[in-house]
Enzyme design. Sequence first.
Site, PDB file in Angstrom:
ATOM      1  N   LYS A 163     -15.569   4.488   9.328  1.00 13.02           N
ATOM      2  CA  LYS A 163     -14.525   3.576   8.899  1.00 13.02           C
ATOM      3  C   LYS A 163     -15.178   2.311   8.346  1.00 13.02           C
ATOM      4  O   LYS A 163     -16.165   1.818   8.901  1.00 13.02           O
ATOM      5  CB  LYS A 163     -13.627   3.252  10.093  1.00 13.02           C
ATOM      6  CG  LYS A 163     -12.425   2.376   9.796  1.00 13.02           C
ATOM      7  CD  LYS A 163     -11.602   2.203  11.077  1.00 13.02           C
ATOM      8  CE  LYS A 163     -10.396   1.315  10.881  1.00 13.02           C
ATOM      9  NZ  LYS A 163      -9.607   1.182  12.132  1.00 13.02           N
ATOM     10  N   SER A 170      -4.816   2.052  11.284  1.00  9.70           N
ATOM     11  CA  SER A 170      -5.868   1.467  10.445  1.00  9.70           C
ATOM     12  C   SER A 170      -7.006   2.446  10.168  1.00  9.70           C
ATOM     13  O   SER A 170      -7.704   2.309   9.174  1.00  9.70           O
ATOM     14  CB  SER A 170      -6.389   0.173  11.059  1.00  9.70           C
ATOM     15  OG  SER A 170      -7.143   0.385  12.215  1.00  9.70           O
ATOM     16  N   SER A 207      -4.732   2.859  16.548  1.00 10.50           N
ATOM     17  CA  SER A 207      -5.335   3.094  15.231  1.00 10.50           C
ATOM     18  C   SER A 207      -6.401   4.175  15.183  1.00 10.50           C
ATOM     19  O   SER A 207      -6.931   4.464  14.118  1.00 10.50           O
ATOM     20  CB  SER A 207      -5.892   1.786  14.665  1.00 10.50           C
ATOM     21  OG  SER A 207      -4.840   1.012  14.139  1.00 10.50           O
TER      22      SER A 207
END
Length: 532
Positions: free
Chosen positions: A125, A205, A229
Amino acid sequence: MGKRSVATLIAAVVAGSLLTGAPGPRAEAAEAGAGGASPPGSPAGPGVDLDTVTIPELQARMADGALTPTALTRAYLRRIKAVDPKINAVLRTDPKALRQAAASDARHRNGTVRGPLDGIPVLLKDNVNTRDLPTTAGSLALKGTPPDSDAELVTRLRHAGAVILGKANLSEWANFRAAKPTSGWSAVGGQTKNPYVLDRNPCGSSAGSGAALAASLAQVAIGTETDGSIVCPAGMNGVVGHKPSLGLVSQDGVVPISAEQDTAGPMARNVVDTALTLSVLSGDTALGGGSALADGASHPGKLRGKRIGLWRLPSLGDEVDAVMTRTAKKLRSAGAKVVEVTPPYQDRLAELEFPALLSEFHRDINAYLATRHGPQNLAELVEFTRTHPGEQTCFAGQELFEQALEAPPTTDPEYRANRAELKDLSRRSIDETMAKHHLDAIASPTNPPAWTTDCARGDNDVIPSSTPAAVAGYPSLSVPAGSVGELPIGLLLMAGDRQDGELLSLGAGVEHRLDAWRAPRYLPTTGTNASH
């Protein structure tokens, strides 16, 4: 629980996976996917299907010379080039990925393999620091110079021999900028789409990490969570996501919201790969040895005698509740005892959490920004966002930034009292429920059916199931449970502090019994009215 116990239980998960193989319908589902809008997993070597293969299977093929890390990495890079234009999940690939893979080739040839992740392609990420790739949190404010050093978890992945494949898109600033954000959108990466139905949202997210795994663009991915998330994008994209116990994985070098709740964690298409990745992220690299696998005497498919509390959350709708009913029936048929529960204190947690996060974000983002080129504090970040039109192409708001600027400092007595109450009530909500019913875990729906992505409206994401474990700092694990129409629904499992190993072992059994995974079909839209 301590690392030794986690190691033993993860070894059991791995051993069980080698005995049973992947969940039943995986190969059939991958073949069915071949008739859809996208090809099935690209062959990476003899007998390897990227949709279905597990890390233990890959390592076995690498050990006997039937597959190399370079061939596997090339296959994933080809897959990204072919499929990612449909979903926009990968921000950038690492130009050094094949060099990393070649080094792993040599270790496999020389018998110096560093563990189960050696040669395994991993997506990060893009709020996880990498010294040789941009780390932007999705914002143009951080698009320039990369960080000075890797996050601690990236250092551990590199030492374990993993191939850093690239960076995944995310919700900008981990969805902590606007009051009505759109998950999966960032100014740097644009909008990530749900691979199952392209006009639907990927949630949370860690949206790019979840969507990339669903599309088989990496073997594993790293997500981060403050509240939901990791697990929501796992559920909504039909994959597995584990939010570890707070502190099990280092927060060093990860763009923060709150040190009191933030954690990075592993995401994958199956529980065994998730567990093996956790062993590296947590520093427990001893799991790489054959002796650890040999110690795995327990079978993760054995659910008989396990006690699971089902928190139905009917607010997520009748069709999600029907998935929970079918799930409970399957678990009972495998010998588990399923009892219905309602963890207490949820209204008070919802009341206290957001104000606490505002104070913590102001403190923690200031500390992080001071380590980077660009805005040096939250006030400068607010001004940057206001004056750069590229930050406003989906939504213009930065209400959470502005509220955080005005929030009480974390030295304020009222803030401290609220955070202490949050910690106490969240832990009691889980501990008291588990003790009252003698439970091994609490289960609930991870997510509703994916809503239509809409910049003007923002997300439709009131999903309370992730909050107790997130606020308590306890582990949670989402595994595929079923679907509403084309849209995946996850089952969220949670347990007590440092019960990560037990939770993964139980999750492997649940995954095997539910057999809920199926390949995405990349449909442009769907006729279901289950979400809006």
